[in-house]
Design an enzyme around this catalytic site. Sequence first.
Site, PDB file in Angstrom:
ATOM      1  N   GLY A  46       0.850  -1.183   0.000  1.00  0.00           N
ATOM      2  CA  GLY A  46       0.000   0.000   0.000  1.00  0.00           C
ATOM      3  C   GLY A  46       0.883   1.230   0.000  1.00  0.00           C
ATOM      4  O   GLY A  46       2.057   1.152   0.400  1.00  0.00           O
ATOM      5  N   GLN A  51       3.406  10.035   1.005  1.00  0.00           N
ATOM      6  CA  GLN A  51       4.661   9.268   1.000  1.00  0.00           C
ATOM      7  C   GLN A  51       5.489   9.514  -0.257  1.00  0.00           C
ATOM      8  O   GLN A  51       6.662   9.154  -0.301  1.00  0.00           O
ATOM      9  CB  GLN A  51       4.377   7.766   1.121  1.00  0.00           C
ATOM     10  CG  GLN A  51       3.794   7.377   2.459  1.00  0.00           C
ATOM     11  CD  GLN A  51       3.619   5.882   2.544  1.00  0.00           C
ATOM     12  OE1 GLN A  51       2.643   5.341   2.077  1.00  0.00           O
ATOM     13  NE2 GLN A  51       4.591   5.203   3.139  1.00  0.00           N
ATOM     14  N   CYS A  89       6.287   0.140   7.338  1.00  0.00           N
ATOM     15  CA  CYS A  89       5.890   1.269   6.488  1.00  0.00           C
ATOM     16  C   CYS A  89       7.052   1.656   5.583  1.00  0.00           C
ATOM     17  O   CYS A  89       8.191   1.727   6.043  1.00  0.00           O
ATOM     18  CB  CYS A  89       5.493   2.453   7.363  1.00  0.00           C
ATOM     19  SG  CYS A  89       4.963   3.906   6.438  1.00  0.00           S
ATOM     20  N   LEU A  90       6.738   1.912   4.304  1.00  0.00           N
ATOM     21  CA  LEU A  90       7.796   2.298   3.350  1.00  0.00           C
ATOM     22  C   LEU A  90       8.521   3.563   3.795  1.00  0.00           C
ATOM     23  O   LEU A  90       9.686   3.757   3.461  1.00  0.00           O
ATOM     24  CB  LEU A  90       7.189   2.531   1.955  1.00  0.00           C
ATOM     25  CG  LEU A  90       6.596   1.315   1.238  1.00  0.00           C
ATOM     26  CD1 LEU A  90       5.967   1.746  -0.075  1.00  0.00           C
ATOM     27  CD2 LEU A  90       7.656   0.254   1.009  1.00  0.00           C
ATOM     28  N   HIS A 131      -4.199   1.480   7.561  1.00  0.00           N
ATOM     29  CA  HIS A 131      -2.841   2.046   7.625  1.00  0.00           C
ATOM     30  C   HIS A 131      -2.710   3.223   6.645  1.00  0.00           C
ATOM     31  O   HIS A 131      -2.201   4.292   7.006  1.00  0.00           O
ATOM     32  CB  HIS A 131      -1.824   0.939   7.310  1.00  0.00           C
ATOM     33  CG  HIS A 131      -0.396   1.377   7.269  1.00  0.00           C
ATOM     34  ND1 HIS A 131       0.548   0.950   8.178  1.00  0.00           N
ATOM     35  CD2 HIS A 131       0.263   2.217   6.429  1.00  0.00           C
ATOM     36  CE1 HIS A 131       1.719   1.506   7.890  1.00  0.00           C
ATOM     37  NE2 HIS A 131       1.577   2.281   6.828  1.00  0.00           N
ATOM     38  N   GLU A 132      -3.203   3.022   5.403  1.00  0.00           N
ATOM     39  CA  GLU A 132      -3.078   4.084   4.389  1.00  0.00           C
ATOM     40  C   GLU A 132      -3.993   5.267   4.708  1.00  0.00           C
ATOM     41  O   GLU A 132      -3.620   6.426   4.495  1.00  0.00           O
ATOM     42  CB  GLU A 132      -3.364   3.533   2.984  1.00  0.00           C
ATOM     43  CG  GLU A 132      -2.454   2.393   2.530  1.00  0.00           C
ATOM     44  CD  GLU A 132      -0.968   2.637   2.731  1.00  0.00           C
ATOM     45  OE1 GLU A 132      -0.527   3.802   2.694  1.00  0.00           O
ATOM     46  OE2 GLU A 132      -0.235   1.661   2.958  1.00  0.00           O
ATOM     47  N   HIS A 135      -2.318   7.493   7.039  1.00  0.00           N
ATOM     48  CA  HIS A 135      -1.379   8.388   6.351  1.00  0.00           C
ATOM     49  C   HIS A 135      -2.101   9.642   5.850  1.00  0.00           C
ATOM     50  O   HIS A 135      -1.558  10.748   5.920  1.00  0.00           O
ATOM     51  CB  HIS A 135      -0.753   7.693   5.132  1.00  0.00           C
ATOM     52  CG  HIS A 135       0.468   6.877   5.437  1.00  0.00           C
ATOM     53  ND1 HIS A 135       1.623   7.428   5.936  1.00  0.00           N
ATOM     54  CD2 HIS A 135       0.717   5.555   5.288  1.00  0.00           C
ATOM     55  CE1 HIS A 135       2.534   6.460   6.079  1.00  0.00           C
ATOM     56  NE2 HIS A 135       2.007   5.315   5.705  1.00  0.00           N
TER      57      HIS A 135
HETATM   58 CO    CO Z   1       2.890   3.463   5.677  1.00  0.00          CO
END
Ligand code: CO
Length: 157
Positions: A46, A51, A89-90, A131-132, A135
Amino acid sequence: MILPLVYHPNDILRADNKRVEDFTDPKLKELILNMVETMHASNGIGIAAPQVGTNVQVCIISTEDGPLPLINPEITKQSFRKEWAEEGCLSIPHVFGDVKRNKGIKVKAQSPNGDVFEFNAEDLFARVIQHELDHLNGVLFIDKAKNIREDTSRTSD
Ligand code: CO
């Protein structure tokens, strides 16, 4: 085009994300394509627009049927039942932690054409969406996680 990721700590990850109003803007489709490419290149499941440095209400969720773009998404129903599971998380490489999430949710969002759609999600699919969506509200998993740990031998998703 693969976009550079924004890493924590960075104000971009904490800023307000604007709702998409103009679905005819070619920049929207370009952003979505680039986010999909960036998510795949970094093996993510995701990704959210902040991000990649764009503060708008857009995220991509990886599904069995391919990448699912969600524009202006919101959770309209939540299961009573919650579950703990590990997340990464990226934007926070090699960091992992356990996060409690609703097991099931109902989501309302718009497609890249602006069509409104609604669907139910469960388990990992529901977790990635939550999660997204965090963000898109300037929230990171480390804000809610327990047992935060670093593991440099693993990549984050
Ligand atoms: Co993340």
